[in-house]
Design a protein around this motif. Structure first.
Motif, PDB file in Angstrom:
ATOM      1  N   ASP A  74      -1.346  15.675   3.636  1.00 22.57           N
ATOM      2  CA  ASP A  74      -1.550  17.107   3.878  1.00 22.57           C
ATOM      3  C   ASP A  74      -0.244  17.900   3.942  1.00 22.57           C
ATOM      4  OD1 ASP A  74      -4.363  16.947   4.007  1.00 22.57           O
ATOM      5  OD2 ASP A  74      -4.229  16.197   6.074  1.00 22.57           O
ATOM      6  N   GLY A  75       0.848  17.252   3.609  1.00 22.41           N
ATOM      7  CA  GLY A  75       2.144  17.921   3.703  1.00 22.41           C
ATOM      8  C   GLY A  75       2.654  18.406   2.359  1.00 22.41           C
ATOM      9  N   PRO A  76       3.765  19.112   2.363  1.00 23.31           N
ATOM     10  CA  PRO A  76       4.304  19.691   1.125  1.00 23.31           C
ATOM     11  C   PRO A  76       4.841  18.663   0.139  1.00 23.31           C
ATOM     12  CG  PRO A  76       5.831  20.013   2.952  1.00 23.31           C
ATOM     13  CD  PRO A  76       4.569  19.483   3.545  1.00 23.31           C
ATOM     14  N   LEU A  77       5.113  17.456   0.607  1.00 28.74           N
ATOM     15  CA  LEU A  77       5.666  16.426  -0.277  1.00 28.74           C
ATOM     16  C   LEU A  77       4.616  15.408  -0.724  1.00 28.74           C
ATOM     17  CD1 LEU A  77       9.055  15.701   1.550  1.00 28.74           C
ATOM     18  CD2 LEU A  77       8.637  17.189  -0.420  1.00 28.74           C
ATOM     19  N   ALA A  78       3.346  15.741  -0.578  1.00 29.27           N
ATOM     20  CA  ALA A  78       2.282  14.776  -0.830  1.00 29.27           C
ATOM     21  C   ALA A  78       2.377  14.157  -2.222  1.00 29.27           C
ATOM     22  CB  ALA A  78       0.920  15.439  -0.636  1.00 29.27           C
ATOM     23  N   GLU A  79       2.492  14.962  -3.250  1.00 28.70           N
ATOM     24  CA  GLU A  79       2.492  14.418  -4.616  1.00 28.70           C
ATOM     25  C   GLU A  79       3.785  13.672  -4.916  1.00 28.70           C
ATOM     26  OE1 GLU A  79       0.000  14.066  -6.741  1.00 28.70           O
ATOM     27  OE2 GLU A  79      -1.154  14.839  -5.044  1.00 28.70           O
ATOM     28  N   ALA A  80       4.904  14.144  -4.380  1.00 30.43           N
ATOM     29  CA  ALA A  80       6.170  13.437  -4.593  1.00 30.43           C
ATOM     30  C   ALA A  80       6.155  12.073  -3.922  1.00 30.43           C
ATOM     31  CB  ALA A  80       7.334  14.276  -4.057  1.00 30.43           C
ATOM     32  N   VAL A  81       5.604  12.002  -2.706  1.00 36.08           N
ATOM     33  CA  VAL A  81       5.515  10.719  -2.006  1.00 36.08           C
ATOM     34  C   VAL A  81       4.552   9.788  -2.743  1.00 36.08           C
ATOM     35  CG1 VAL A  81       4.880   9.576   0.147  1.00 36.08           C
ATOM     36  CG2 VAL A  81       6.133  11.739   0.204  1.00 36.08           C
ATOM     37  N   PHE A  82       3.422  10.321  -3.216  1.00 46.33           N
ATOM     38  CA  PHE A  82       2.482   9.497  -3.973  1.00 46.33           C
ATOM     39  C   PHE A  82       3.143   8.936  -5.232  1.00 46.33           C
ATOM     40  CE2 PHE A  82      -0.620   8.763  -7.288  1.00 46.33           C
ATOM     41  CZ  PHE A  82      -1.600   8.020  -6.631  1.00 46.33           C
ATOM     42  N   ALA A  83       3.854   9.781  -5.965  1.00 40.69           N
ATOM     43  CA  ALA A  83       4.521   9.327  -7.185  1.00 40.69           C
ATOM     44  C   ALA A  83       5.557   8.258  -6.874  1.00 40.69           C
ATOM     45  CB  ALA A  83       5.176  10.516  -7.894  1.00 40.69           C
ATOM     46  N   GLY A  84       6.289   8.437  -5.788  1.00 36.84           N
ATOM     47  CA  GLY A  84       7.265   7.424  -5.396  1.00 36.84           C
ATOM     48  C   GLY A  84       6.607   6.125  -5.003  1.00 36.84           C
ATOM     49  N   ALA A  85       5.493   6.203  -4.267  1.00 47.26           N
ATOM     50  CA  ALA A  85       4.774   4.994  -3.874  1.00 47.26           C
ATOM     51  C   ALA A  85       4.277   4.243  -5.100  1.00 47.26           C
ATOM     52  CB  ALA A  85       3.606   5.366  -2.963  1.00 47.26           C
ATOM     53  N   LEU A  86       3.799   4.981  -6.104  1.00 47.99           N
ATOM     54  CA  LEU A  86       3.325   4.343  -7.331  1.00 47.99           C
ATOM     55  C   LEU A  86       4.468   3.652  -8.067  1.00 47.99           C
ATOM     56  CD1 LEU A  86       1.050   3.816  -9.325  1.00 47.99           C
ATOM     57  CD2 LEU A  86       1.432   6.108 -10.276  1.00 47.99           C
ATOM     58  N   ASP A  87       5.608   4.318  -8.170  1.00 50.19           N
ATOM     59  CA  ASP A  87       6.766   3.705  -8.828  1.00 50.19           C
ATOM     60  C   ASP A  87       7.209   2.441  -8.100  1.00 50.19           C
ATOM     61  OD1 ASP A  87       6.913   5.553 -10.871  1.00 50.19           O
ATOM     62  OD2 ASP A  87       8.357   6.843  -9.828  1.00 50.19           O
ATOM     63  N   ILE A  88       7.250   2.498  -6.769  1.00 50.83           N
ATOM     64  CA  ILE A  88       7.667   1.330  -5.987  1.00 50.83           C
ATOM     65  C   ILE A  88       6.663   0.188  -6.157  1.00 50.83           C
ATOM     66  CG2 ILE A  88       7.872   0.494  -3.600  1.00 50.83           C
ATOM     67  CD1 ILE A  88      10.368   1.852  -4.577  1.00 50.83           C
ATOM     68  N   ALA A  89       5.371   0.516  -6.213  1.00 49.32           N
ATOM     69  CA  ALA A  89       4.352  -0.516  -6.415  1.00 49.32           C
ATOM     70  C   ALA A  89       4.568  -1.238  -7.738  1.00 49.32           C
ATOM     71  CB  ALA A  89       2.958   0.108  -6.370  1.00 49.32           C
ATOM     72  N   ARG A  90       4.955  -0.498  -8.760  1.00 50.47           N
ATOM     73  CA  ARG A  90       5.212  -1.127 -10.065  1.00 50.47           C
ATOM     74  C   ARG A  90       6.438  -2.027 -10.012  1.00 50.47           C
ATOM     75  NH1 ARG A  90       4.224   4.764 -12.696  1.00 50.47           N
ATOM     76  NH2 ARG A  90       2.003   4.557 -13.244  1.00 50.47           N
ATOM     77  N   VAL A  91       7.492  -1.551  -9.365  1.00 56.24           N
ATOM     78  CA  VAL A  91       8.744  -2.315  -9.329  1.00 56.24           C
ATOM     79  C   VAL A  91       8.571  -3.616  -8.550  1.00 56.24           C
ATOM     80  CG1 VAL A  91      11.112  -2.329  -8.439  1.00 56.24           C
ATOM     81  CG2 VAL A  91      10.220  -0.304  -9.612  1.00 56.24           C
ATOM     82  N   TYR A  92       7.851  -3.541  -7.413  1.00 52.01           N
ATOM     83  CA  TYR A  92       7.749  -4.691  -6.517  1.00 52.01           C
ATOM     84  C   TYR A  92       6.402  -5.418  -6.641  1.00 52.01           C
ATOM     85  CZ  TYR A  92      11.891  -2.765  -4.185  1.00 52.01           C
ATOM     86  OH  TYR A  92      13.150  -2.299  -3.901  1.00 52.01           O
TER      87      TYR A  92
END
Length: 278
Positions: free
Chosen positions: A241-259
């Motif tokens: 619900d915060g202003p960085l929601a989509e940026a955090v989601f995109a980062g989580a997805l990238d990290i999931a791919r890497v690890y």
């Protein structure tokens, strides 16, 4: 492996099976689950990415065991796969068969599949393992997957991490004293129970090594485990619900791919996805 399904009518006599059917018929709506929060969106996105990389090329025959309302089956069908869905819950089967595109779907138990031996090039179990509370039942389901998959084909199964529920509750501000106490109990027991502080049907939550051991017990080889949502999924849920929601989601997805297969981080995912050769 035997040529036909196991000679038993498990779902008609098994109390656990009846509770699963009742839960998904009268309590919980599975359809749409994979779009309603960041963790679910990560689960959907990463599971589809992994399936596309792990499955044989279309139009391979794929059996989707415990396929629910057909969300994954429909996506695979749209990609050219020949998919049949088996699910314990008649309401799920009806939704799968009646959707667009319609899915070839039948009612059945993962431990006694209504399928011939060696009939599929890949078999998915994206739901059954965490609904089977006993290790022998989980191995039986994996053995059935081996039986219906041609030699050399892929068996892919999902499990819920032992730590998913408590991490979820902490990330979303719901970690009560009762839930924290249950987190300690789950470390050894692995399953929640009736009246759980973590409100979900009684289920089994895997450690990575347990999942690998169950695959080996079913005769599966070349076992590889992926962490589906990756270690940053709690941040995505906390930021929703915060202003960085989509940026955090995109980062989580990238990290999931890497690890994805990093052993030290596998259990930090909410779901594990194991793949092996039949």
């Amino acid at each position: 492996m035997p040529d036909g399904p196991a000679d038993r009518t498990i779902s008609s006599v098994d109390e656990n099976s009846r509770s699963v059917v009742d839960f998904y018929t009268n309590t919980y709506q599975e359809d749409g689950r994979l779009t309603n929060r960041p963790q679910a969106r990560l689960e959907w996105t990463r599971t589809m990415e992994l399936l596309r990389s792990l499955l044989p090329d279309a139009p391979a025959r794929v059996l989707d065991v415990g396929g629910g309302t057909g969300v994954y089956a429909r996506a695979l069908t749209a990609s050219g796969y020949q998919v049949r869905l088996v699910d314990l819950t008649p309401a799920h089967v009806a939704l799968a068969a009646g959707g667009e595109p319609p899915i070839d779907a039948v009612v059945g138990d993962a431990r006694a599949l209504p399928e011939a031996a060696d009939a599929y090039e890949a078999t998915l179990l994206l739901g059954p393992l965490y609904h089977l509370l006993r290790a022998e039942d989980r191995v039986a389901a994996l053995c059935e997957a081996v039986r219906v998959t041609r030699p050399g084909g892929r068996v892919v199964a999902a499990a819920i991490s032992r730590f998913a529920g408590p991490i979820d509750f902490a990330a979303t501000g719901r970690l009560t004293e009762a839930a924290l106490a249950e987190a300690r109990t789950l470390l050894d027991r692995g399953a929640n129970g009736p009246g759980s502080a973590l409100p979900f049907i009684p289920a089994y939550f895997h450690r990575v090594e347990e999942l690998v051991a169950e695959f080996h017990a079913a005769g599966l080889t070349e076992v590889e485990v992926h962490g589906v949502e990756g270690p940053a999924w709690p941040a995505a849920d906390a930021a929703v619900d915060g202003p960085l929601a989509e940026a955090v989601f995109a980062g989580a997805l990238d990290i999931a791919r890497v690890y994805s297969t990093e052993p030290a981080l596998l259990a930090a995912s909410a779901h594990l996805l194991a793949v092996a050769r039949a």
